[in-house]
Motif scaffolding. Structure first.
Motif, PDB file in Angstrom:
ATOM      1  N   ALA A   1       0.828  -1.209   0.000  1.00  0.00           N
ATOM      2  CA  ALA A   1       0.000   0.000   0.000  1.00  0.00           C
ATOM      3  C   ALA A   1       0.866   1.264   0.000  1.00  0.00           C
ATOM      4  O   ALA A   1       0.573   2.227  -0.711  1.00  0.00           O
ATOM      5  N   LYS A   2       1.916   1.275   0.799  1.00  0.00           N
ATOM      6  CA  LYS A   2       2.808   2.444   0.835  1.00  0.00           C
ATOM      7  C   LYS A   2       3.499   2.638  -0.509  1.00  0.00           C
ATOM      8  O   LYS A   2       3.655   3.765  -0.985  1.00  0.00           O
ATOM      9  N   PHE A   3       3.910   1.543  -1.096  1.00  0.00           N
ATOM     10  CA  PHE A   3       4.564   1.584  -2.407  1.00  0.00           C
ATOM     11  C   PHE A   3       3.646   2.231  -3.443  1.00  0.00           C
ATOM     12  O   PHE A   3       4.054   3.133  -4.185  1.00  0.00           O
ATOM     13  N   VAL A   4       2.396   1.795  -3.470  1.00  0.00           N
ATOM     14  CA  VAL A   4       1.434   2.336  -4.432  1.00  0.00           C
ATOM     15  C   VAL A   4       1.072   3.781  -4.096  1.00  0.00           C
ATOM     16  O   VAL A   4       0.997   4.639  -4.980  1.00  0.00           O
ATOM     17  N   ALA A   5       0.856   4.058  -2.805  1.00  0.00           N
ATOM     18  CA  ALA A   5       0.450   5.403  -2.390  1.00  0.00           C
ATOM     19  C   ALA A   5       1.504   6.446  -2.742  1.00  0.00           C
ATOM     20  O   ALA A   5       1.175   7.586  -3.087  1.00  0.00           O
ATOM     21  N   ASN A   6       2.768   6.061  -2.669  1.00  0.00           N
ATOM     22  CA  ASN A   6       3.859   6.999  -2.923  1.00  0.00           C
ATOM     23  C   ASN A   6       4.240   7.111  -4.396  1.00  0.00           C
ATOM     24  O   ASN A   6       5.069   7.948  -4.758  1.00  0.00           O
ATOM     25  N   TRP A   7       3.647   6.274  -5.232  1.00  0.00           N
ATOM     26  CA  TRP A   7       3.956   6.340  -6.667  1.00  0.00           C
ATOM     27  C   TRP A   7       3.220   7.548  -7.261  1.00  0.00           C
ATOM     28  O   TRP A   7       2.005   7.662  -7.150  1.00  0.00           O
ATOM     29  N   PRO A   8       3.930   8.471  -7.905  1.00  0.00           N
ATOM     30  CA  PRO A   8       3.283   9.690  -8.411  1.00  0.00           C
ATOM     31  C   PRO A   8       2.345   9.419  -9.581  1.00  0.00           C
ATOM     32  O   PRO A   8       2.675   8.659 -10.492  1.00  0.00           O
ATOM     33  N   SER A   9       1.181  10.036  -9.540  1.00  0.00           N
ATOM     34  CA  SER A   9       0.204   9.825 -10.608  1.00  0.00           C
ATOM     35  C   SER A   9       0.629  10.467 -11.920  1.00  0.00           C
ATOM     36  O   SER A   9       0.099  10.113 -12.975  1.00  0.00           O
ATOM     37  N   HIS A  10       1.589  11.390 -11.870  1.00  0.00           N
ATOM     38  CA  HIS A  10       2.061  11.967 -13.135  1.00  0.00           C
ATOM     39  C   HIS A  10       2.911  10.956 -13.908  1.00  0.00           C
ATOM     40  O   HIS A  10       3.308  11.212 -15.046  1.00  0.00           O
ATOM     41  N   ASP A  11       3.173   9.798 -13.304  1.00  0.00           N
ATOM     42  CA  ASP A  11       3.826   8.687 -13.996  1.00  0.00           C
ATOM     43  C   ASP A  11       3.078   7.394 -13.697  1.00  0.00           C
ATOM     44  O   ASP A  11       3.674   6.365 -13.416  1.00  0.00           O
ATOM     45  N   ILE A  12       1.763   7.450 -13.754  1.00  0.00           N
ATOM     46  CA  ILE A  12       0.974   6.263 -13.421  1.00  0.00           C
ATOM     47  C   ILE A  12       1.224   5.146 -14.416  1.00  0.00           C
ATOM     48  O   ILE A  12       1.124   3.956 -14.076  1.00  0.00           O
ATOM     49  N   ILE A  13       1.602   5.488 -15.640  1.00  0.00           N
ATOM     50  CA  ILE A  13       1.907   4.448 -16.627  1.00  0.00           C
ATOM     51  C   ILE A  13       3.131   3.644 -16.190  1.00  0.00           C
ATOM     52  O   ILE A  13       3.270   2.478 -16.571  1.00  0.00           O
ATOM     53  N   GLY A  14       3.995   4.247 -15.383  1.00  0.00           N
ATOM     54  CA  GLY A  14       5.140   3.515 -14.849  1.00  0.00           C
ATOM     55  C   GLY A  14       4.707   2.444 -13.868  1.00  0.00           C
ATOM     56  O   GLY A  14       5.268   1.343 -13.830  1.00  0.00           O
ATOM     57  N   LEU A  15       3.689   2.759 -13.078  1.00  0.00           N
ATOM     58  CA  LEU A  15       3.148   1.771 -12.137  1.00  0.00           C
ATOM     59  C   LEU A  15       2.418   0.668 -12.892  1.00  0.00           C
ATOM     60  O   LEU A  15       2.523  -0.512 -12.550  1.00  0.00           O
ATOM     61  N   TRP A  16       1.685   1.050 -13.948  1.00  0.00           N
ATOM     62  CA  TRP A  16       1.049   0.032 -14.790  1.00  0.00           C
ATOM     63  C   TRP A  16       2.101  -0.942 -15.325  1.00  0.00           C
ATOM     64  O   TRP A  16       1.896  -2.148 -15.320  1.00  0.00           O
ATOM     65  N   ALA A  17       3.213  -0.374 -15.809  1.00  0.00           N
ATOM     66  CA  ALA A  17       4.278  -1.205 -16.388  1.00  0.00           C
ATOM     67  C   ALA A  17       4.882  -2.130 -15.334  1.00  0.00           C
ATOM     68  O   ALA A  17       5.223  -3.283 -15.630  1.00  0.00           O
ATOM     69  N   TYR A  18       5.013  -1.631 -14.102  1.00  0.00           N
ATOM     70  CA  TYR A  18       5.553  -2.448 -13.015  1.00  0.00           C
ATOM     71  C   TYR A  18       4.639  -3.650 -12.762  1.00  0.00           C
ATOM     72  O   TYR A  18       5.106  -4.781 -12.631  1.00  0.00           O
ATOM     73  N   LEU A  19       3.338  -3.400 -12.698  1.00  0.00           N
ATOM     74  CA  LEU A  19       2.383  -4.481 -12.452  1.00  0.00           C
ATOM     75  C   LEU A  19       2.405  -5.501 -13.595  1.00  0.00           C
ATOM     76  O   LEU A  19       2.326  -6.709 -13.354  1.00  0.00           O
ATOM     77  N   LYS A  20       2.530  -5.015 -14.806  1.00  0.00           N
ATOM     78  CA  LYS A  20       2.578  -5.911 -15.957  1.00  0.00           C
ATOM     79  C   LYS A  20       3.821  -6.787 -15.920  1.00  0.00           C
ATOM     80  O   LYS A  20       3.765  -7.989 -16.187  1.00  0.00           O
ATOM     81  N   GLN A  21       4.945  -6.178 -15.549  1.00  0.00           N
ATOM     82  CA  GLN A  21       6.221  -6.903 -15.553  1.00  0.00           C
ATOM     83  C   GLN A  21       6.346  -7.877 -14.386  1.00  0.00           C
ATOM     84  O   GLN A  21       6.813  -9.006 -14.554  1.00  0.00           O
ATOM     85  N   HIS A  22       5.931  -7.455 -13.218  1.00  0.00           N
ATOM     86  CA  HIS A  22       6.164  -8.259 -12.019  1.00  0.00           C
ATOM     87  C   HIS A  22       4.943  -9.049 -11.559  1.00  0.00           C
ATOM     88  O   HIS A  22       5.091  -9.987 -10.764  1.00  0.00           O
ATOM     89  N   GLY A  23       3.770  -8.667 -12.016  1.00  0.00           N
ATOM     90  CA  GLY A  23       2.557  -9.370 -11.616  1.00  0.00           C
ATOM     91  C   GLY A  23       2.136 -10.394 -12.645  1.00  0.00           C
ATOM     92  O   GLY A  23       2.819 -10.620 -13.651  1.00  0.00           O
ATOM     93  N   ALA A  24       1.012 -11.026 -12.390  1.00  0.00           N
ATOM     94  CA  ALA A  24       0.472 -12.051 -13.284  1.00  0.00           C
ATOM     95  C   ALA A  24      -0.867 -11.585 -13.845  1.00  0.00           C
ATOM     96  O   ALA A  24      -1.787 -11.287 -13.089  1.00  0.00           O
ATOM     97  N   ARG A  25      -0.936 -11.471 -15.155  1.00  0.00           N
ATOM     98  CA  ARG A  25      -2.153 -11.037 -15.858  1.00  0.00           C
ATOM     99  C   ARG A  25      -2.620  -9.651 -15.419  1.00  0.00           C
ATOM    100  O   ARG A  25      -3.821  -9.375 -15.351  1.00  0.00           O
ATOM    101  N   LEU A  26      -1.681  -8.769 -15.117  1.00  0.00           N
ATOM    102  CA  LEU A  26      -2.044  -7.414 -14.706  1.00  0.00           C
ATOM    103  C   LEU A  26      -1.704  -6.383 -15.779  1.00  0.00           C
ATOM    104  O   LEU A  26      -1.678  -5.182 -15.509  1.00  0.00           O
ATOM    105  N   GLY A  27      -1.448  -6.839 -16.995  1.00  0.00           N
ATOM    106  CA  GLY A  27      -1.215  -5.921 -18.097  1.00  0.00           C
ATOM    107  C   GLY A  27      -2.526  -5.416 -18.670  1.00  0.00           C
ATOM    108  O   GLY A  27      -3.598  -5.676 -18.131  1.00  0.00           O
ATOM    109  N   GLY A  28      -2.448  -4.701 -19.779  1.00  0.00           N
ATOM    110  CA  GLY A  28      -3.646  -4.126 -20.385  1.00  0.00           C
ATOM    111  C   GLY A  28      -4.330  -3.186 -19.417  1.00  0.00           C
ATOM    112  O   GLY A  28      -3.682  -2.388 -18.748  1.00  0.00           O
ATOM    113  N   ASN A  29      -5.651  -3.286 -19.320  1.00  0.00           N
ATOM    114  CA  ASN A  29      -6.403  -2.439 -18.387  1.00  0.00           C
ATOM    115  C   ASN A  29      -6.577  -3.073 -17.005  1.00  0.00           C
ATOM    116  O   ASN A  29      -7.056  -2.413 -16.082  1.00  0.00           O
TER     117      ASN A  29
END
Length: 237
Positions: free
Chosen positions: A127-155
């Motif tokens: 939660a802290k990791f996500v809360a501190n991720w800046p929304s002006h680079d939210i696509i960076g967080l999307w990319a992190y989830l896609k790379q490190h998570g399972a089936r979290l790419g796309g929308n």
């Protein structure tokens, strides 16, 4: 390269379509402030990611109806308990008739719990990791989830973040249509180039309006397409 309208132009058109500023305001959701988001349990992140994984390509209503059973079967998505599940237990739970029996999707629960645990070890909590991720680079967080998570790419990852309360825009059909029609993106809306162009556009609208990225994408979505005054008309934001 296309030209982005001003926030005021987009906002006024959304107001006209939805019956005025008050009615539009009633349709807008707001994200949690970071101070509240970082207090959300990591189990809730895993739960929402799982819900979106199962809803992807499926009837959302069916997943919602079965969700209490998902919570029960998977220990209310307690990270530590999920990580203790051996392969045999994962396979057995995937056959439980009270949930949606899809082994490949069930496997993502433990895989995404591993991602969350890895982040917890570095940041104290997911939660802290996500809360501190800046929304002006939210696509960076999307990319992190896609790379490190399972089936979290796309929308899927983005919708999961929105459900938990993270400030993020969404690539809804109407929003993608807006950017394509304005010539701001071409080709796939999920390419790195399109993501950057869309992020830059929302950053500019945020600068103009100081509204959350969630509100901005909702307003944009309601300013285009075939959704007009009725609140229950088409709008997949």
């Amino acid at each position: 390269m296309g030209e982005l309208e001003s926030f005021e132009q987009i906002y006024q058109r959304a107001c006209e379509r939805k019956g005025g500023p008050k009615k539009l305001a009633a349709l807008l959701g707001k994200p949690l402030p970071p101070s509240q988001l970082e207090k959300v349990g990591d189990d809730r992140f895993l739960a929402e990611f799982t819900k979106k994984v199962f809803q992807s390509g499926f009837v959302w209503r069916v997943v919602r109806d079965k969700w209490p059973d998902f919570e029960r079967v998977f220990f209310n998505f307690d990270i530590d308990k999920i990580l203790l599940m051996p392969d045999e237990m994962v396979e057995k739970k995937a056959q439980d008739p009270s949930i949606i029996r899809n082994y490949n999707k069930v496997k993502t629960i433990r895989e995404n719990a591993l991602m969350i645990e890895s982040v917890r070890q570095q940041h104290g909590s997911f939660a802290k990791f996500v809360a501190n991720w800046p929304s002006h680079d939210i696509i960076g967080l999307w990319a992190y989830l896609k790379q490190h998570g399972a089936r979290l790419g796309g929308n899927t990852g983005a919708y999961g973040l929105r459900a938990v309360g993270k400030d993020t825009f969404l690539l809804s059909r109407d929003t993608v249509s807006y950017f394509a029609q304005r010539g701001i993106i071409s080709g796939s809306a999920t390419s790195k180039r399109s993501h950057k162009a869309i992020q830059d556009a929302f950053n500019e609208l945020h600068k103009q309006s100081n509204r959350s990225y969630q509100e901005l994408s909702q307003i944009m979505s309601m300013s285009v397409g075939d959704n007009h005054i009725q609140a229950d008309s088409h709008n997949d934001e």
